[in-house]
Scaffold this active site. Structure first.
Site, mmCIF file in Angstrom:
data_model
loop_
_atom_site.group_PDB
_atom_site.id
_atom_site.type_symbol
_atom_site.label_atom_id
_atom_site.label_comp_id
_atom_site.label_asym_id
_atom_site.label_seq_id
_atom_site.Cartn_x
_atom_site.Cartn_y
_atom_site.Cartn_z
ATOM 1 N N ASP A 206 0.850 -1.195 0.000
ATOM 2 C CA ASP A 206 0.000 0.000 0.000
ATOM 3 C C ASP A 206 0.887 1.246 0.000
ATOM 4 O OD1 ASP A 206 -3.023 0.831 0.565
ATOM 5 O OD2 ASP A 206 -1.722 2.196 1.711
ATOM 6 N N ASN A 214 -2.260 13.116 -4.143
ATOM 7 C CA ASN A 214 -3.340 13.628 -4.981
ATOM 8 C C ASN A 214 -3.738 15.053 -4.579
ATOM 9 O OD1 ASN A 214 -3.748 11.466 -6.781
ATOM 10 N ND2 ASN A 214 -5.003 10.356 -5.296
ATOM 11 N N ASP A 223 -1.692 9.452 -10.649
ATOM 12 C CA ASP A 223 -1.719 8.380 -11.648
ATOM 13 C C ASP A 223 -0.305 7.987 -12.055
ATOM 14 O OD1 ASP A 223 -4.452 8.445 -11.578
ATOM 15 O OD2 ASP A 223 -4.699 9.484 -13.490
ATOM 16 N N GLU A 249 -4.794 2.403 -4.248
ATOM 17 C CA GLU A 249 -3.343 2.512 -4.155
ATOM 18 C C GLU A 249 -2.720 1.241 -3.585
ATOM 19 O OE1 GLU A 249 -4.859 4.742 -0.401
ATOM 20 O OE2 GLU A 249 -5.534 4.411 -2.429
#
Length: 329
Positions: A206, A214, A223, A249
């Site tokens: 993770d 973000n 991305d 993620e």
């Protein structure tokens, strides 16, 4: 002497002569019709994008092949008619055994309609054929066994099938396995490991503080992070390992036949590669870290769910201990 145009005959005719002339006129008409049919049949054969063929089983001789052979195979029909090995030698090496075995099955079944194999055309292109074949049932007893068939070029169909399969199994953003496909593969590896008594490791990964990436740098930067993580996973894992994106993620990996110490080495290599990644956005540079949970198959594991749960718990323990680490559970 018979007039050039039988229908213009105007001289006196005996009954026998009249009958003969009528028979000749009828024969002339039949010849014309047969010629038209032959021309039509030849035109159809030229336009059909499939190879019609006839093969003498005893003599291993191709008796007939339609014009599409030269278009699809890129080879001379005359050479094939003189030597059957022209066809045999064009078959893709990995498919040769199957192509020959399935052809022989027609002797028992009378027809084989599901043959698919690859050929290498004269220009080096690999093409897929769907080659249906049948025994000629009109042959008299004691006559040679003649096999007839139709070979259709299905290369484009196979390409489309492969693309649909890729779209169904691949995460569009990262080009790694999507969640459904990953767990299908993981379940298959789990069942195989249990059956063979072989080792297997399971890894969950993770990205730390991904929401902050973000929020600070934008979703396009996020991305890019996901794509680079996937690239690192494909580079660090071994051939035969399964890797996929199973959540926003979150990534996962299965290491078939991998003992715990080797699995830890792979996870550490992946951790190091991710730590070396560098990202830029509006003249700002940043890096990322990941938390990993690693576990191995035990004799008590009766389902993949128990392995997954253990790796999941280990990953959250890595988060609790400060992130950017691997915890083995």
């Amino acid at each position: 002497m018979v007039p050039k145009n039988l229908q213009d005959a105007s001289f006196t005719q005996s009954p026998d002569t009249a009958q003969t002339l009528m028979a000749l006129m009828h024969a002339q008409s039949e010849v014309a019709r047969l010629s038209e049919r032959e021309q039509l049949f030849s035109s159809l054969l030229v336009s059909v994008n499939a190879v019609l063929w006839a093969f003498n089983w005893e003599t291993r001789q191709v008796l007939y092949v339609s014009p599409a052979y030269e278009r699809i195979f890129g080879r001379s029909a005359g050479s094939l008619l003189s030597d059957y090995n022209e066809w045999r030698d064009s078959i893709y090496p990995d498919d040769l055994d199957y192509a020959e075995r399935s052809l022989a099955e027609v002797l028992v079944k009378g027809a084989v309609e599901d043959r698919e194999y690859r050929i290498i055309a004269a220009d080096g292109q690999v093409r897929w054929l769907s080659d249906k074949c049948f025994i000629n049932r009109q042959a008299e007893p004691g006559q040679p066994v003649i096999i007839v068939g139709i070979a259709e070029d299905i290369t484009e169909k196979k390409r489309m099938e492969a693309e649909l399969q890729r779209l169904a199994t691949t995460d569009v953003l990262t080009q790694s396995s999507n969640r459904r496909h990953f767990f299908e593969c993981a379940q298959r590896e789990f069942a195989q490991a249990r059956k063979q008594g072989a080792p297997m490791a399971f890894l969950l990964l993770d990205i730390d503080d991904f929401k902050g990436v973000n929020d600070t740098y934008g979703h396009q930067a996020g991305d890019n992070v996901l794509q680079r993580i996937a690239e690192s996973g494909r580079a660090a894992l071994r051939r035969g390992d399964v890797f996929g994106r199973i959540g926003g993620e979150e990534f996962a990996a299965v290491f078939p036949g991998c003992a715990p110490d080797m699995a830890m080495q792979v996870a550490e290599r992946l951790q190091w590669q991710i730590q070396q990644l560098s990202f830029s956005h509006d003249d700002q540079t940043f890096g990322i870290t990941v938390s990993q949970g690693l576990t191995s198959l035990t004799p008590e594991d009766d389902s993949l769910d128990s392995v997954f749960a253990r790796a999941d718990a280990a990953m959250y323990e890595a988060k609790r201990q400060g992130k950017n680490r691997i915890i083995s559970g």
